[in-house]
Every structure is written in C-alpha cells, then in structure tokens.
Design a protein around this motif. Sequence first.
Motif, PDB file in Angstrom:
ATOM      1  N   ALA A  44     -54.519  26.437  63.457  1.00 21.00           N
ATOM      2  CA  ALA A  44     -53.487  26.907  64.575  1.00 21.00           C
ATOM      3  C   ALA A  44     -54.346  26.245  65.435  1.00 21.00           C
ATOM      4  CB  ALA A  44     -52.780  28.195  63.823  1.00 21.00           C
ATOM      5  N   PRO A  45     -53.410  26.212  66.763  1.00 21.78           N
ATOM      6  CA  PRO A  45     -53.773  25.803  67.922  1.00 21.78           C
ATOM      7  C   PRO A  45     -53.449  27.315  68.341  1.00 21.78           C
ATOM      8  CG  PRO A  45     -52.000  24.657  67.469  1.00 21.78           C
ATOM      9  CD  PRO A  45     -52.298  25.467  66.228  1.00 21.78           C
ATOM     10  N   PRO A  46     -54.993  27.681  69.409  1.00 17.65           N
ATOM     11  CA  PRO A  46     -54.129  29.122  70.149  1.00 17.65           C
ATOM     12  C   PRO A  46     -52.347  28.720  70.645  1.00 17.65           C
ATOM     13  CG  PRO A  46     -55.636  28.017  71.664  1.00 17.65           C
ATOM     14  CD  PRO A  46     -55.683  26.430  69.698  1.00 17.65           C
ATOM     15  N   GLY A  47     -51.755  29.790  71.350  1.00 19.44           N
ATOM     16  CA  GLY A  47     -50.545  30.168  70.835  1.00 19.44           C
ATOM     17  C   GLY A  47     -50.478  29.400  72.964  1.00 19.44           C
ATOM     18  N   TRP A  48     -51.319  29.485  73.798  1.00 23.44           N
ATOM     19  CA  TRP A  48     -51.275  29.144  75.047  1.00 23.44           C
ATOM     20  C   TRP A  48     -50.741  27.358  75.051  1.00 23.44           C
ATOM     21  CZ3 TRP A  48     -54.528  24.886  76.492  1.00 23.44           C
ATOM     22  CH2 TRP A  48     -55.756  25.065  76.271  1.00 23.44           C
ATOM     23  N   LEU A  49     -51.812  26.523  73.945  1.00 24.26           N
ATOM     24  CA  LEU A  49     -51.919  24.651  73.996  1.00 24.26           C
ATOM     25  C   LEU A  49     -49.998  24.577  74.206  1.00 24.26           C
ATOM     26  CD1 LEU A  49     -53.187  22.426  74.493  1.00 24.26           C
ATOM     27  CD2 LEU A  49     -53.745  22.870  71.126  1.00 24.26           C
ATOM     28  N   PHE A  50     -49.223  25.922  73.254  1.00 26.67           N
ATOM     29  CA  PHE A  50     -47.726  25.000  73.127  1.00 26.67           C
ATOM     30  C   PHE A  50     -47.223  24.435  74.557  1.00 26.67           C
ATOM     31  CE2 PHE A  50     -49.026  27.409  69.554  1.00 26.67           C
ATOM     32  CZ  PHE A  50     -48.860  26.393  68.024  1.00 26.67           C
ATOM     33  N   GLY A  51     -46.992  25.473  75.278  1.00 30.52           N
ATOM     34  CA  GLY A  51     -46.045  25.054  77.039  1.00 30.52           C
ATOM     35  C   GLY A  51     -47.104  23.767  76.692  1.00 30.52           C
ATOM     36  N   PRO A  52     -48.074  23.976  77.604  1.00 24.57           N
ATOM     37  CA  PRO A  52     -48.342  22.680  77.957  1.00 24.57           C
ATOM     38  C   PRO A  52     -48.474  21.123  77.369  1.00 24.57           C
ATOM     39  CG  PRO A  52     -50.490  23.398  78.565  1.00 24.57           C
ATOM     40  CD  PRO A  52     -49.392  24.833  78.366  1.00 24.57           C
ATOM     41  N   VAL A  53     -48.408  21.502  75.791  1.00 25.34           N
ATOM     42  CA  VAL A  53     -48.169  19.645  74.835  1.00 25.34           C
ATOM     43  C   VAL A  53     -46.403  19.644  75.574  1.00 25.34           C
ATOM     44  CG1 VAL A  53     -47.881  19.223  72.643  1.00 25.34           C
ATOM     45  CG2 VAL A  53     -50.072  20.642  73.607  1.00 25.34           C
ATOM     46  N   TRP A  54     -45.769  21.098  75.348  1.00 25.97           N
ATOM     47  CA  TRP A  54     -43.634  20.830  75.028  1.00 25.97           C
ATOM     48  C   TRP A  54     -43.710  19.811  76.005  1.00 25.97           C
ATOM     49  CZ3 TRP A  54     -41.508  19.048  71.284  1.00 25.97           C
ATOM     50  CH2 TRP A  54     -42.074  19.799  69.824  1.00 25.97           C
ATOM     51  N   THR A  55     -43.855  20.303  77.698  1.00 28.14           N
ATOM     52  CA  THR A  55     -43.449  20.253  78.799  1.00 28.14           C
ATOM     53  C   THR A  55     -44.099  18.900  79.342  1.00 28.14           C
ATOM     54  OG1 THR A  55     -44.186  22.254  80.166  1.00 28.14           O
ATOM     55  CG2 THR A  55     -44.417  20.250  81.285  1.00 28.14           C
ATOM     56  N   VAL A  56     -45.165  17.935  78.255  1.00 31.83           N
ATOM     57  CA  VAL A  56     -45.546  16.633  78.469  1.00 31.83           C
ATOM     58  C   VAL A  56     -44.918  15.823  77.311  1.00 31.83           C
ATOM     59  CG1 VAL A  56     -47.265  14.367  78.524  1.00 31.83           C
ATOM     60  CG2 VAL A  56     -47.721  16.729  79.062  1.00 31.83           C
ATOM     61  N   LEU A  57     -44.178  16.473  76.598  1.00 30.42           N
ATOM     62  CA  LEU A  57     -43.338  15.822  75.557  1.00 30.42           C
ATOM     63  C   LEU A  57     -41.957  15.629  75.738  1.00 30.42           C
ATOM     64  CD1 LEU A  57     -44.559  17.349  72.205  1.00 30.42           C
ATOM     65  CD2 LEU A  57     -45.169  14.826  72.714  1.00 30.42           C
ATOM     66  N   TYR A  58     -41.780  16.754  76.655  1.00 29.48           N
ATOM     67  CA  TYR A  58     -39.597  16.190  77.414  1.00 29.48           C
ATOM     68  C   TYR A  58     -39.939  15.935  78.198  1.00 29.48           C
ATOM     69  CZ  TYR A  58     -38.393  21.164  74.789  1.00 29.48           C
ATOM     70  OH  TYR A  58     -39.049  21.948  73.390  1.00 29.48           O
TER      71      TYR A  58
END
Length: 157
Positions: A44-58
């Motif tokens: 599991a990655p750290p929680g803070w990683l999800f926001g930047p990753v999802w922004t790029v994916l969107y």
Amino acid sequence: MMNILKDFRFWVCTIGVTLLGLLSGLFTTNAQSYYQQLELPSFAPPGWLFGPVWTVLYILMGITFYLIWTHPVKEERRTMIPLFVVQFILNFLWSPLFFAVQNNLLSVIDITALWILLIIQQLFYLRHRPVAMWLMGPYFLWVTFAMCLNYGILILN
C-alpha cells in the motif's frame, strides 16, 4: 498539436473531466483517517500519493475524451463515448463506496466492474483510436494496482 490546444472542446474535456474526477474527492473528507485505520497490504502506498496520481490520470482521461469526442467516424464515437462515460461513473462511485459508506465489498465489486470495462474499452480503442488506448494505459495500470489494493484491504479487514 497547436490546433488541438486552440480547440475550445479540448479545454472543456480536459478541465471538465479533471474537475468532475476530483469532485469525487468531496466524498473523501475523512479519507486520511479512514485509510490509516485500515490494516493495509504491505504494498500500500502512502495516502498522500493518491491525490497527485489521480490528478494526472484525470488530465489524461480528459484528453482521451476529447480524442474520442472528435473522432471522425460517427459509428465508432457511438461506442467509445458510452464506454468512457460508464467507466467514468464507476470510477466516480468508488470513492463514496469506499470512504463515505466504508463498504469494502461494494468498492471491490465496483472496481472489478471498472477494470473489466477498461479492458473492453482498451481493446476497442486499440482498434479504432490507438492514441486513446495509450493515454488510458496509465489509468488502466493504476486501476489494476488499486483493485489489488482494494482486494487486499477487503481480505485484511
């Protein structure tokens, strides 16, 4: 490339999809505390990683939507646009199911349906709009990872 950047539809798609995707974050107000309470798989990655990753994916998804919306073959657009919209709805539903409802089983069902639909979508894009398939590739890989993570959370909790 410059012509695309001058097309108003490009910006509507890219900004619109990104904002709609990030809107699902409204359902994650307690995300950090809920995520920290869970027993997580070792990968599991750290929680803070999800926001930047999802922004790029969107952003990539928004560009993809522009490419399928402007696809020259109307019959192919009639398949590509609904495939995109349905997968986007499944994507959007995951956050409320996981964070607001805190139902790991429903979130696993949702992300599994999303993953299956993404395979179908990628195969269709490969045949009719290959650049869209490549743009959605990182998203497909991230959803695959997220699905494994979601299954791990379901099993551990």
